[in-house]
Design a protein around this motif. Structure first.
Motif, PDB file in Angstrom:
ATOM      1  N   ASP A 218      49.449  52.026  18.941  1.00 44.73           N
ATOM      2  CA  ASP A 218      50.096  51.389  17.794  1.00 44.73           C
ATOM      3  C   ASP A 218      51.343  52.147  17.364  1.00 44.73           C
ATOM      4  O   ASP A 218      51.352  53.380  17.283  1.00 44.73           O
ATOM      5  N   ASP A 219      52.406  51.388  17.088  1.00 42.83           N
ATOM      6  CA  ASP A 219      53.608  51.897  16.423  1.00 42.83           C
ATOM      7  C   ASP A 219      54.349  52.969  17.224  1.00 42.83           C
ATOM      8  O   ASP A 219      55.155  53.709  16.656  1.00 42.83           O
ATOM      9  N   VAL A 220      54.108  53.080  18.517  1.00 46.23           N
ATOM     10  CA  VAL A 220      54.764  54.100  19.325  1.00 46.23           C
ATOM     11  C   VAL A 220      55.526  53.435  20.458  1.00 46.23           C
ATOM     12  O   VAL A 220      54.981  52.581  21.174  1.00 46.23           O
ATOM     13  N   LEU A 221      56.790  53.798  20.601  1.00 39.83           N
ATOM     14  CA  LEU A 221      57.631  53.330  21.697  1.00 39.83           C
ATOM     15  C   LEU A 221      57.865  54.492  22.641  1.00 39.83           C
ATOM     16  O   LEU A 221      58.435  55.509  22.256  1.00 39.83           O
ATOM     17  N   GLN A 222      57.454  54.337  23.890  1.00 37.07           N
ATOM     18  CA  GLN A 222      57.611  55.381  24.885  1.00 37.07           C
ATOM     19  C   GLN A 222      58.522  54.897  26.006  1.00 37.07           C
ATOM     20  O   GLN A 222      58.499  53.730  26.374  1.00 37.07           O
ATOM     21  N   GLY A 223      59.302  55.839  26.550  1.00 32.73           N
ATOM     22  CA  GLY A 223      60.095  55.526  27.728  1.00 32.73           C
ATOM     23  C   GLY A 223      61.589  55.604  27.548  1.00 32.73           C
ATOM     24  O   GLY A 223      62.247  56.508  28.076  1.00 32.73           O
ATOM     25  N   PRO A 224      62.198  54.671  26.791  1.00 34.95           N
ATOM     26  CA  PRO A 224      63.663  54.648  26.722  1.00 34.95           C
ATOM     27  C   PRO A 224      64.223  55.837  25.950  1.00 34.95           C
ATOM     28  O   PRO A 224      63.690  56.242  24.919  1.00 34.95           O
ATOM     29  N   THR A 225      65.303  56.377  26.474  1.00 32.86           N
ATOM     30  CA  THR A 225      66.014  57.451  25.788  1.00 32.86           C
ATOM     31  C   THR A 225      67.059  56.838  24.861  1.00 32.86           C
ATOM     32  O   THR A 225      67.273  55.619  24.851  1.00 32.86           O
ATOM     33  N   GLN A 226      67.723  57.686  24.092  1.00 32.49           N
ATOM     34  CA  GLN A 226      68.796  57.184  23.230  1.00 32.49           C
ATOM     35  C   GLN A 226      69.945  56.633  24.066  1.00 32.49           C
ATOM     36  O   GLN A 226      70.623  55.687  23.656  1.00 32.49           O
ATOM     37  N   LYS A 227      70.157  57.162  25.258  1.00 28.75           N
ATOM     38  CA  LYS A 227      71.169  56.609  26.160  1.00 28.75           C
ATOM     39  C   LYS A 227      70.766  55.211  26.628  1.00 28.75           C
ATOM     40  O   LYS A 227      71.618  54.318  26.755  1.00 28.75           O
ATOM     41  N   ASP A 228      69.475  55.007  26.888  1.00 27.69           N
ATOM     42  CA  ASP A 228      69.005  53.673  27.248  1.00 27.69           C
ATOM     43  C   ASP A 228      69.263  52.687  26.114  1.00 27.69           C
ATOM     44  O   ASP A 228      69.667  51.542  26.358  1.00 27.69           O
ATOM     45  N   LEU A 229      69.019  53.119  24.879  1.00 29.39           N
ATOM     46  CA  LEU A 229      69.281  52.252  23.731  1.00 29.39           C
ATOM     47  C   LEU A 229      70.766  51.936  23.621  1.00 29.39           C
ATOM     48  O   LEU A 229      71.154  50.788  23.344  1.00 29.39           O
ATOM     49  N   ALA A 230      71.611  52.949  23.850  1.00 27.17           N
ATOM     50  CA  ALA A 230      73.058  52.746  23.775  1.00 27.17           C
ATOM     51  C   ALA A 230      73.529  51.789  24.862  1.00 27.17           C
ATOM     52  O   ALA A 230      74.333  50.877  24.610  1.00 27.17           O
ATOM     53  N   ASP A 231      73.040  51.974  26.094  1.00 24.55           N
ATOM     54  CA  ASP A 231      73.441  51.094  27.193  1.00 24.55           C
ATOM     55  C   ASP A 231      72.984  49.661  26.948  1.00 24.55           C
ATOM     56  O   ASP A 231      73.702  48.707  27.262  1.00 24.55           O
ATOM     57  N   ALA A 232      71.791  49.497  26.408  1.00 25.54           N
ATOM     58  CA  ALA A 232      71.263  48.160  26.159  1.00 25.54           C
ATOM     59  C   ALA A 232      72.109  47.399  25.145  1.00 25.54           C
ATOM     60  O   ALA A 232      72.324  46.192  25.279  1.00 25.54           O
ATOM     61  N   LEU A 233      72.587  48.096  24.127  1.00 29.73           N
ATOM     62  CA  LEU A 233      73.350  47.452  23.052  1.00 29.73           C
ATOM     63  C   LEU A 233      74.857  47.492  23.283  1.00 29.73           C
ATOM     64  O   LEU A 233      75.612  46.917  22.486  1.00 29.73           O
ATOM     65  N   GLY A 234      75.291  48.196  24.329  1.00 29.24           N
ATOM     66  CA  GLY A 234      76.727  48.313  24.569  1.00 29.24           C
ATOM     67  C   GLY A 234      77.422  49.179  23.544  1.00 29.24           C
ATOM     68  O   GLY A 234      78.593  48.937  23.214  1.00 29.24           O
ATOM     69  N   LEU A 235      76.731  50.192  23.045  1.00 31.29           N
ATOM     70  CA  LEU A 235      77.275  51.091  22.034  1.00 31.29           C
ATOM     71  C   LEU A 235      77.481  52.475  22.630  1.00 31.29           C
ATOM     72  O   LEU A 235      76.953  52.798  23.694  1.00 31.29           O
ATOM     73  N   SER A 236      78.221  53.290  21.925  1.00 29.11           N
ATOM     74  CA  SER A 236      78.407  54.668  22.374  1.00 29.11           C
ATOM     75  C   SER A 236      77.150  55.476  22.074  1.00 29.11           C
ATOM     76  O   SER A 236      76.409  55.180  21.126  1.00 29.11           O
TER      77      SER A 236
END
Length: 297
Positions: A218-236
């Motif tokens: 519950d309530d835990v996200l495992q795996g993606p790094t902050q770079k993965d989040l940035a790449d997914a959203l097209g952000l720096s």
């Protein structure tokens, strides 16, 4: 005198199906005929249904929760299976005869966009007899479980069962909604977009949870790094790191894990994460909760 009209004399119209799909479905029906109630049972004349595995019973419950009829849900459940995947590349072979549904975990597609449970991978145009020749490639970012559904069985059922058509329509509609909500181009702030992505990735799916296909943390996200989040959203990366720092400062999320390459995010305040996703800032809050984030970057 002409004979009175009898509606039963009219020819019965059936949906046109490919011979391959129809033959394959009939093979499955014959193979799994043991799951049908016996017309004459040996136990005092009472119909007996042979025992099915727990997973198959859960799969039937899952498909029924999606609105599929009992007969179609039974056929889909008996021809589908749950697979476990370790982090790494996942290539769906060219012209694959199956589709995968993410049950738990996070998967990145070729454009580095992140998808979570209830997302369907593969060719969803089941009304086309031949699967698409493209070979989509994905990357598994965490321990992931998928439900693999035979495409020919899904196609043949969809051609003759309205409830299966409705399920596919719901899947495609939900797919467009998630895509627009999470990755649509708009004027939201970086914080709002990051919060929206986190909320999507950790959101509980009631249908999957009720079926108990796999256990989830519950309530835990495992795996993606902050770079993965940035790449997914097209952000720096810097802007994403700043947003995550703000979420940690206000005790909305806590970062755990071993270094930057293996992160886990625990959501502490779902209400504030949703507020951030809707564009509300945190400056109006003086006391956002007693939780203390003791983890370090």
């Amino acid at each position: 005198m002409p004979e009175p009209y009898d509606p039963s004399d009219e020819p019965v119209m059936h949906p046109v199906e490919s011979s391959r799909s129809l033959v394959k479905l009939k093979e499955y029906e014959a193979q799994h005929a043991r799951f049908q109630p016996a017309s004459e049972a040996s136990r005092g004349g009472v119909a007996v249904r042979p025992r099915r595995s727990r997973m198959e019973v859960r799969l039937v419950s899952y498909f029924q929760a999606l609105g599929v009829s009992v007969s179609a849900a039974t056929m889909l459940a008996s021809t589908s299976h749950v697979l476990a995947h370790q982090p790494g590349p996942l290539a769906i072979r060219r012209g694959a005869g199956y589709v995968d549904v993410i049950i738990a975990g996070v998967v990145a597609d070729e454009r580095r966009r992140l998808w979570a449970s209830e997302w369907w991978l593969g060719d969803l145009d089941v009304f086309r007899e031949t699967p698409a020749l493209s070979r989509p490639r994905y990357e598994i970012l965490s321990d992931t479980w998928t439900l693999r559904i035979d495409r020919e069985v899904l196609r043949s059922l969809a051609m003759r069962d309205l409830t299966v058509q409705r399920m596919l329509h719901h899947v495609l509609t939900n797919r467009l909604g998630v895509h627009d909500t999470v990755y649509g181009v708009d004027q939201r702030t970086t914080l709002a977009r990051v919060a929206q992505l986190l909320q999507y990735l950790v959101r509980r799916r009631d249908v999957l949870d009720s079926a108990h296909l796999v256990s989830r943390t519950d309530d835990v996200l495992q795996g993606p790094t902050q770079k993965d989040l940035a790449d997914a959203l097209g952000l720096s990366l810097a802007s994403v790191e700043k947003s995550m720092s703000l979420l940690r400062k206000h005790h909305v999320v806590a970062c755990t894990g071993k270094g930057r390459a293996n992160r886990a995010y625990r959501v502490l305040r779902h209400d504030l994460l949703q507020a951030a996703a809707h564009g509300i800032t945190f400056y109006a809050y003086d006391d956002l909760g007693p939780e203390e984030n003791t983890t370090t970057e």
